[in-house]
Design a protein around this motif. Sequence first.
Motif, PDB file in Angstrom:
ATOM      1  N   GLN A 193      -3.767  -4.185   0.747  1.00 30.08           N
ATOM      2  CA  GLN A 193      -4.092  -3.806   2.126  1.00 30.08           C
ATOM      3  C   GLN A 193      -3.895  -2.316   2.388  1.00 30.08           C
ATOM      4  OE1 GLN A 193      -2.793  -6.294   5.373  1.00 30.08           O
ATOM      5  NE2 GLN A 193      -2.574  -8.088   4.058  1.00 30.08           N
ATOM      6  N   PHE A 194      -2.934  -1.696   1.683  1.00 28.12           N
ATOM      7  CA  PHE A 194      -2.668  -0.279   1.943  1.00 28.12           C
ATOM      8  C   PHE A 194      -2.738   0.545   0.664  1.00 28.12           C
ATOM      9  CE2 PHE A 194      -0.956  -2.608   5.496  1.00 28.12           C
ATOM     10  CZ  PHE A 194      -1.453  -1.876   6.570  1.00 28.12           C
ATOM     11  N   HIS A 195      -3.753   0.245  -0.115  1.00 31.14           N
ATOM     12  CA  HIS A 195      -4.075   1.019  -1.321  1.00 31.14           C
ATOM     13  C   HIS A 195      -5.424   1.699  -1.094  1.00 31.14           C
ATOM     14  CE1 HIS A 195      -5.489   1.850  -5.402  1.00 31.14           C
ATOM     15  NE2 HIS A 195      -4.227   1.785  -5.791  1.00 31.14           N
ATOM     16  N   HIS A 196      -5.503   2.987  -1.377  1.00 22.33           N
ATOM     17  CA  HIS A 196      -6.709   3.761  -1.063  1.00 22.33           C
ATOM     18  C   HIS A 196      -7.989   3.089  -1.563  1.00 22.33           C
ATOM     19  CE1 HIS A 196      -4.310   7.788  -0.704  1.00 22.33           C
ATOM     20  NE2 HIS A 196      -3.992   6.907   0.202  1.00 22.33           N
ATOM     21  N   ALA A 197      -7.951   2.570  -2.775  1.00 22.39           N
ATOM     22  CA  ALA A 197      -9.177   2.049  -3.377  1.00 22.39           C
ATOM     23  C   ALA A 197      -9.491   0.613  -2.957  1.00 22.39           C
ATOM     24  CB  ALA A 197      -9.062   2.117  -4.895  1.00 22.39           C
ATOM     25  N   LYS A 198      -8.508  -0.102  -2.406  1.00 22.34           N
ATOM     26  CA  LYS A 198      -8.691  -1.526  -2.126  1.00 22.34           C
ATOM     27  C   LYS A 198      -8.571  -1.885  -0.652  1.00 22.34           C
ATOM     28  CE  LYS A 198      -6.471  -2.610  -6.565  1.00 22.34           C
ATOM     29  NZ  LYS A 198      -5.335  -3.335  -7.194  1.00 22.34           N
ATOM     30  N   SER A 199      -8.039  -1.003   0.152  1.00 22.73           N
ATOM     31  CA  SER A 199      -7.717  -1.340   1.539  1.00 22.73           C
ATOM     32  C   SER A 199      -8.951  -1.718   2.347  1.00 22.73           C
ATOM     33  CB  SER A 199      -7.027  -0.156   2.216  1.00 22.73           C
ATOM     34  OG  SER A 199      -6.761  -0.451   3.582  1.00 22.73           O
ATOM     35  N   PRO A 200      -8.815  -2.705   3.235  1.00 20.23           N
ATOM     36  CA  PRO A 200      -9.904  -3.023   4.158  1.00 20.23           C
ATOM     37  C   PRO A 200     -10.007  -2.016   5.295  1.00 20.23           C
ATOM     38  CG  PRO A 200      -8.026  -4.421   4.613  1.00 20.23           C
ATOM     39  CD  PRO A 200      -7.672  -3.635   3.388  1.00 20.23           C
ATOM     40  N   TYR A 201      -9.057  -1.076   5.362  1.00 19.14           N
ATOM     41  CA  TYR A 201      -9.040  -0.068   6.413  1.00 19.14           C
ATOM     42  C   TYR A 201      -9.497   1.290   5.875  1.00 19.14           C
ATOM     43  CZ  TYR A 201      -5.747  -3.695   7.829  1.00 19.14           C
ATOM     44  OH  TYR A 201      -5.157  -4.901   8.082  1.00 19.14           O
ATOM     45  N   GLN A 202      -9.916   2.153   6.772  1.00 14.41           N
ATOM     46  CA  GLN A 202     -10.345   3.491   6.386  1.00 14.41           C
ATOM     47  C   GLN A 202      -9.150   4.440   6.392  1.00 14.41           C
ATOM     48  OE1 GLN A 202     -13.777   5.004   8.468  1.00 14.41           O
ATOM     49  NE2 GLN A 202     -13.198   7.151   8.083  1.00 14.41           N
ATOM     50  N   TYR A 203      -8.930   5.082   5.264  1.00  9.60           N
ATOM     51  CA  TYR A 203      -7.818   6.031   5.116  1.00  9.60           C
ATOM     52  C   TYR A 203      -8.168   7.342   5.811  1.00  9.60           C
ATOM     53  CZ  TYR A 203      -4.813   9.415   2.674  1.00  9.60           C
ATOM     54  OH  TYR A 203      -3.954  10.418   2.360  1.00  9.60           O
ATOM     55  N   LEU A 204      -7.236   7.849   6.643  1.00 13.23           N
ATOM     56  CA  LEU A 204      -7.508   9.049   7.417  1.00 13.23           C
ATOM     57  C   LEU A 204      -6.790  10.291   6.897  1.00 13.23           C
ATOM     58  CD1 LEU A 204      -7.235   7.514  11.009  1.00 13.23           C
ATOM     59  CD2 LEU A 204      -9.316   8.007   9.698  1.00 13.23           C
ATOM     60  N   GLY A 205      -5.652  10.104   6.283  1.00 19.39           N
ATOM     61  CA  GLY A 205      -4.905  11.263   5.799  1.00 19.39           C
ATOM     62  C   GLY A 205      -3.429  10.941   5.685  1.00 19.39           C
ATOM     63  N   ALA A 206      -2.666  11.866   5.119  1.00 16.47           N
ATOM     64  CA  ALA A 206      -1.243  11.639   4.874  1.00 16.47           C
ATOM     65  C   ALA A 206      -0.485  12.952   4.944  1.00 16.47           C
ATOM     66  CB  ALA A 206      -1.023  10.969   3.531  1.00 16.47           C
ATOM     67  N   THR A 207       0.834  12.827   5.119  1.00 17.78           N
ATOM     68  CA  THR A 207       1.715  13.983   5.061  1.00 17.78           C
ATOM     69  C   THR A 207       3.040  13.538   4.491  1.00 17.78           C
ATOM     70  OG1 THR A 207       2.567  15.873   6.316  1.00 17.78           O
ATOM     71  CG2 THR A 207       2.752  13.712   7.362  1.00 17.78           C
ATOM     72  N   ARG A 208       3.878  14.533   4.127  1.00 20.46           N
ATOM     73  CA  ARG A 208       5.184  14.259   3.544  1.00 20.46           C
ATOM     74  C   ARG A 208       6.256  15.041   4.284  1.00 20.46           C
ATOM     75  NH1 ARG A 208       5.206  12.253  -1.753  1.00 20.46           N
ATOM     76  NH2 ARG A 208       7.179  13.313  -2.215  1.00 20.46           N
ATOM     77  N   ALA A 209       7.465  14.530   4.211  1.00 21.23           N
ATOM     78  CA  ALA A 209       8.642  15.268   4.673  1.00 21.23           C
ATOM     79  C   ALA A 209       9.734  15.044   3.641  1.00 21.23           C
ATOM     80  CB  ALA A 209       9.103  14.790   6.044  1.00 21.23           C
ATOM     81  N   GLU A 210      10.309  16.115   3.116  1.00 14.88           N
ATOM     82  CA  GLU A 210      11.284  16.019   2.041  1.00 14.88           C
ATOM     83  C   GLU A 210      12.593  16.665   2.452  1.00 14.88           C
ATOM     84  OE1 GLU A 210       9.350  17.803  -1.288  1.00 14.88           O
ATOM     85  OE2 GLU A 210       8.093  16.046  -1.663  1.00 14.88           O
ATOM     86  N   PRO A 211      13.686  16.253   1.770  1.00  9.99           N
ATOM     87  CA  PRO A 211      15.013  16.827   2.095  1.00  9.99           C
ATOM     88  C   PRO A 211      15.046  18.337   1.896  1.00  9.99           C
ATOM     89  CG  PRO A 211      15.228  14.868   0.710  1.00  9.99           C
ATOM     90  CD  PRO A 211      13.761  15.220   0.724  1.00  9.99           C
TER      91      PRO A 211
END
Length: 333
Positions: A315-333
């Motif tokens: 469900q939440f894998h870029h290649a398999k998801s039924p939803y359209q992926y919009l983008g991502a971000t990260r926050a690190e220590p």
Amino acid sequence: MLYHFAITPEVFEPWSINGMIPAGVVLTQLLRGIAEDGLLANLHAGEWMTHVRKHQRAEGISPDVRDRIESCLRTLHDRNRLVRHPRGSDGYAADDFRWLQWALERHRESPFSAIVASDELVELAEVTESFVVPLSRALDDDSWTERTRTPEFEKTESNLRKYVKPLLAHAQKLTLIDPYMNCREDRFLNTVELCANLMGRHDGNVKSGTIQIHAGDPETTGPDAHRESVRDRLARWETSLTPIARHTGHTFRVLLWKRKPGGKHFHDRYLITDQCGIEAPGGLDFLPDDEEERASLTTWAMLDDEVTRNILLNQFHHAKSPYQYLGATRAEP
């Protein structure tokens, strides 16, 4: 929802297993139940498993019983449900009484639901604590019969803490899934911060881990006043999460999704760790305790392991998801 048990190693010896009629049935049922909704203590820096394996190789256990027990232990390992505890006191002399002592030491630091020991050891050790349960009575003890996979509670922050603390204490990965989750409302951001503060925290130590957040399209989801572009929302998430990442040592990743044209709605809410998955249909927003009168009632449900894997891998894998992926971000220590 995730109940932590300790079983002393002599329970796995042939004389203990064969002392139950039919042989091994109580131990097998215990292990199967713990594999469904529990954690099992791997005491004394993992030496517990070494001793259990030794007992399992001893003569006197039928192949059928041995295979059933091995299957349960394998499942616990595969689900990350075998929890390694620090080395106990008094060095390495590991007799039956010492193993019980080490379990009691760990219980004082972080209480177990129960410590299960052989009837003989409980009697000889003259243990009177109610949480030390003889094997013959383990399946009838309140610690076992009162387990639940579907708790019902009001959505306050104190209840959130109560139910996620045992889920997160030994977890190193957490995935929060809620289409309405955003960093502009405290009732969501407080959930993220509380979970981050609890994850990996046990035995006086904190292990850093990773937290993923899957949320919906900020241009169409949530209050009108909070709607914004994907780029702005991701930047806001990074700004909000960076102080939490630095404080807790965890790494965050936020991914945004929306419904594909004519596709499936992004609706379901989950809290998933590397040990179990929880369905949270009422959402992951919680109110402060002083607003308890406004808090709605919710019911969480533990997911089967196969369902949990499907959510994460499909469900939440870029290649398999039924939803359209919009983008991502990260926050690190």
